[in-house]
Write a protein that holds these residues in place. Sequence first.
Motif, PDB file in Angstrom:
ATOM      1  N   ALA A  25       0.835  -1.203   0.000  1.00  0.00           N
ATOM      2  CA  ALA A  25       0.000   0.000   0.000  1.00  0.00           C
ATOM      3  C   ALA A  25       0.869   1.252   0.000  1.00  0.00           C
ATOM      4  N   GLU A  26       1.925   1.231   0.817  1.00  0.00           N
ATOM      5  CA  GLU A  26       2.779   2.418   0.864  1.00  0.00           C
ATOM      6  C   GLU A  26       3.530   2.597  -0.454  1.00  0.00           C
ATOM      7  N   THR A  28       2.807   1.513  -3.416  1.00  0.00           N
ATOM      8  CA  THR A  28       1.885   1.895  -4.486  1.00  0.00           C
ATOM      9  C   THR A  28       1.484   3.359  -4.360  1.00  0.00           C
ATOM     10  N   ALA A  29       1.184   3.782  -3.151  1.00  0.00           N
ATOM     11  CA  ALA A  29       0.769   5.174  -2.942  1.00  0.00           C
ATOM     12  C   ALA A  29       1.890   6.131  -3.330  1.00  0.00           C
ATOM     13  N   LEU A  32       2.145   6.281  -7.057  1.00  0.00           N
ATOM     14  CA  LEU A  32       1.051   7.075  -7.637  1.00  0.00           C
ATOM     15  C   LEU A  32       1.310   8.566  -7.439  1.00  0.00           C
ATOM     16  N   ASP A  33       1.840   8.939  -6.271  1.00  0.00           N
ATOM     17  CA  ASP A  33       2.210  10.345  -6.055  1.00  0.00           C
ATOM     18  C   ASP A  33       3.255  10.784  -7.087  1.00  0.00           C
ATOM     19  N   ARG A  50      -6.047   5.556  -9.157  1.00  0.00           N
ATOM     20  CA  ARG A  50      -5.509   5.464  -7.798  1.00  0.00           C
ATOM     21  C   ARG A  50      -6.331   4.520  -6.924  1.00  0.00           C
ATOM     22  N   ASP A  51      -7.637   4.644  -6.980  1.00  0.00           N
ATOM     23  CA  ASP A  51      -8.478   3.848  -6.084  1.00  0.00           C
ATOM     24  C   ASP A  51      -8.300   2.355  -6.347  1.00  0.00           C
ATOM     25  N   MET A  54      -4.939   1.067  -5.225  1.00  0.00           N
ATOM     26  CA  MET A  54      -4.818   0.966  -3.767  1.00  0.00           C
ATOM     27  C   MET A  54      -5.598  -0.234  -3.222  1.00  0.00           C
ATOM     28  N   ALA A  57      -3.348  -3.076  -3.875  1.00  0.00           N
ATOM     29  CA  ALA A  57      -2.169  -3.061  -3.010  1.00  0.00           C
ATOM     30  C   ALA A  57      -2.531  -3.561  -1.614  1.00  0.00           C
ATOM     31  N   ARG A  58      -3.683  -3.130  -1.113  1.00  0.00           N
ATOM     32  CA  ARG A  58      -4.085  -3.595   0.217  1.00  0.00           C
ATOM     33  C   ARG A  58      -4.393  -5.093   0.197  1.00  0.00           C
TER      34      ARG A  58
END
Lengths: 443, 443
Positions: A25-26, A28-29, A32-33, A50-51, A54, A57-58
Amino acid sequence: MTEALLNDDATAQREALARGETTAAELTARYLDAIERAQPTVNALIAFDRDRAMVDARASDAHRAAHGARPLEGLAIAIKDNLDAAGFRTTAGMATRRDAPPAPHDSTAVARLRAAGAVILGKLNLHEAALGADNHNPHFGACHHPRRHGVTPGGSSGGSGAAVAGALCSAALGTDSMGSVRIPASYCGVFGLKPTYGAISPRGSVVVSRRLDHVGVLARSARDLGLLLPVLAGFDPACAESRAVAFAPPGAGPLRIGVPALDGIEVQPVVREAFARGLDALRARGHALVDLPPSRMEPGKARRAGLLVCEAEMLVEHAADWAARRERFSPALATMLAWAAGKSAADFARADRVLDEAAVQMQQWLSACDLLAWPTAPQVAFAFGTLVPANQADFTCFANMAGVPALSMPLPVDADAWPVGMQLIGRAGDDLRLVALAHALTA
Amino acid sequence: MTEALLNDDATAQREALARGETTAAELTARYLDAIERAQPTVNALIAFDRDRAMVDARASDAHRAAHGARPLEGLAIAIKDNLDAAGFRTTAGMATRRDAPPAPHDSTAVARLRAAGAVILGKLNLHEAALGADNHNPHFGACHHPRRHGVTPGGSSGGSGAAVAGALCSAALGTDSMGSVRIPASYCGVFGLKPTYGAISPRGSVVVSRRLDHVGVLARSARDLGLLLPVLAGFDPACAESRAVAFAPPGAGPLRIGVPALDGIEVQPVVREAFARGLDALRARGHALVDLPPSRMEPGKARRAGLLVCEAEMLVEHAADWAARRERFSPALATMLAWAAGKSAADFARADRVLDEAAVQMQQWLSACDLLAWPTAPQVAFAFGTLVPANQADFTCFANMAGVPALSMPLPVDADAWPVGMQLIGRAGDDLRLVALAHALTA
């Protein structure tokens, strides 16, 4: 995790994930940033969500917690937009496909990534229809080199090269019909592998040529190619172009490395010099270099025959759009396809025979040694607006015609110089041998 | 030696030669006598040269005496006349090539036979240009079934089937683009193997289609196919269609044998019944039969697409003759080529995609089992002058399109009945598994 992890190779990220230093999750986030920040200048992606990323990823983090890690658990992979990823439309960089419905299924390659735990970040920019090598896409905007806006990242997998070099993903999928994985790898200073023909099933890709197309990988290290290839490879009975390839294990000990003479291809001095240093590095590690004669066939002849084969097959692949929406093809692409539309079945067979000649040239070189070293492209990245060199694929297209594996690795150059790539080319099934040699040269 | 040895299989002849019960010179001389006797009624050969064959036979005996026997020492092999054998012209059964100069070199397959000690008896009749399956050759005369003048031996390798069934050679080479080894094997009651694509290099053959052509073997036993294949196979770097095929070792134990339903192909009752008994024999030996769905694609569609691909490639292969001596093509062949001359490059690509569909059908069947059993041809041999069935190759062409090995073996039929063949079809590299199963069924 530190921001530096984004620019580490996928293998290091995998270890960091395994040690719990970060999560899918981190990672991927953060990617994406980075993608959002880079889009205005690099434009590496045609689509991302993004959604959805995520959620995936979770789910990967949950899978790791519940069942342990799969081979690519939590790595964030971006996909060239001529390969289906369920839920995204597959544009192939073409205006005709801009409003297409989202792909209902993953391509075989994307399905294998997901089954191995990878998170799909989004769809990467490419040269229109994957036919061309500068990624100056008239429909979705040019993709730019991450080091300088206004410079090409190469193509047709330009988004893949830019995203890997620009630290926008763990690794990327590309496709390569005449050099489209290796040329952007060379221009962007990353690693690119066009595997043995059919090793990665092309099912679910937009066809350029069923004989020449190869799904490939771009990554920031050779060992990453060795991590991804076995996950992606495997016989796919639903695909006529898939092959059951038994990869030869990487050997040990000194190799006989053939170096075909560069005659007949105009090579920039900076490429020539970097390549000579690359050969020195091979010699310094105990490998024997074998001078091989130059190509008996003019490289431009192979390239032109390859283009006719691609264009004729694209007339079939895009037949409905060609009939109903021809105005949505760029003038450059429409001109090429219209030319091919005037060619006969015998012309096609004749061009395909030229590809055979190129394949034989490659096979004969390879029969004299263990593998080949050659430049990847005759030039470094160039600015948009300058004349696109006609010879971009002259070093790369032979491996497509022969179906043999070819890897591009960056050569050492000065910090402010544009990257230069060296190709390592092996016999069918020698993919992991190329990876091992590239790894040894860079480890 | 007794006359009966001429009708034994090559493996038995090899043993007789090793025991000194005969010599290459004697075996060759007896076969030449038999050929001369049979020419007026069977017309299996287009060319043979007693003096040259006897020189080679005596050289083989000398080699055995001085250095021991090579794998095929002294066996007398006849060659389909679309494969180069140095000193013979290669007519491909075409009037355009009747006055061609003799081939300066052996084809790769013939060179491998000679290097293994075989004696080349001569060049075999075939359907004009190897495109057609009744061997009613208008330029060199029809080849007739050895059991009855006026009946087809099948084709295009009709001379190969007739010569093996008629005891005119130890074994024969054929070529197979849509079924041209297996159909005459079926009609003539002998064994025929179309190996995995590229396993035997086609270099030095007259091209029908580079995708579909396979060099194959016809013989009087399954074990003979297993004797010849390893001699003939091997990667040939000078040929773009050659492949390094690693043959899987023949396994032991019961197999899962898939049987695609026969729907959509009109099969003669006598073939249906013999095939049903063939399946019974497989069951009786402990193999599990798996019913598979019929072809999703109409077999005629695959056949027609294959023909277009062949014809367009033949326009290139025979371009000079087509331009300068078109009147020497038979009306039937000229009509087919003229039709293809009006087709576009995109038409070719579209037809080649149909071949891909057929390949996928075959791959999907094979993914459900260890190997397939299927009839070889929908009919038995027929008399010249009756309508040539359009569906002769409907059971055979799929294996060419998929590049997988396929073997035709004779099924038990009444002594006065025409032979019926059963195909065994495997995955790429499973050639020796097919041979082993056919051997077990007939041993």
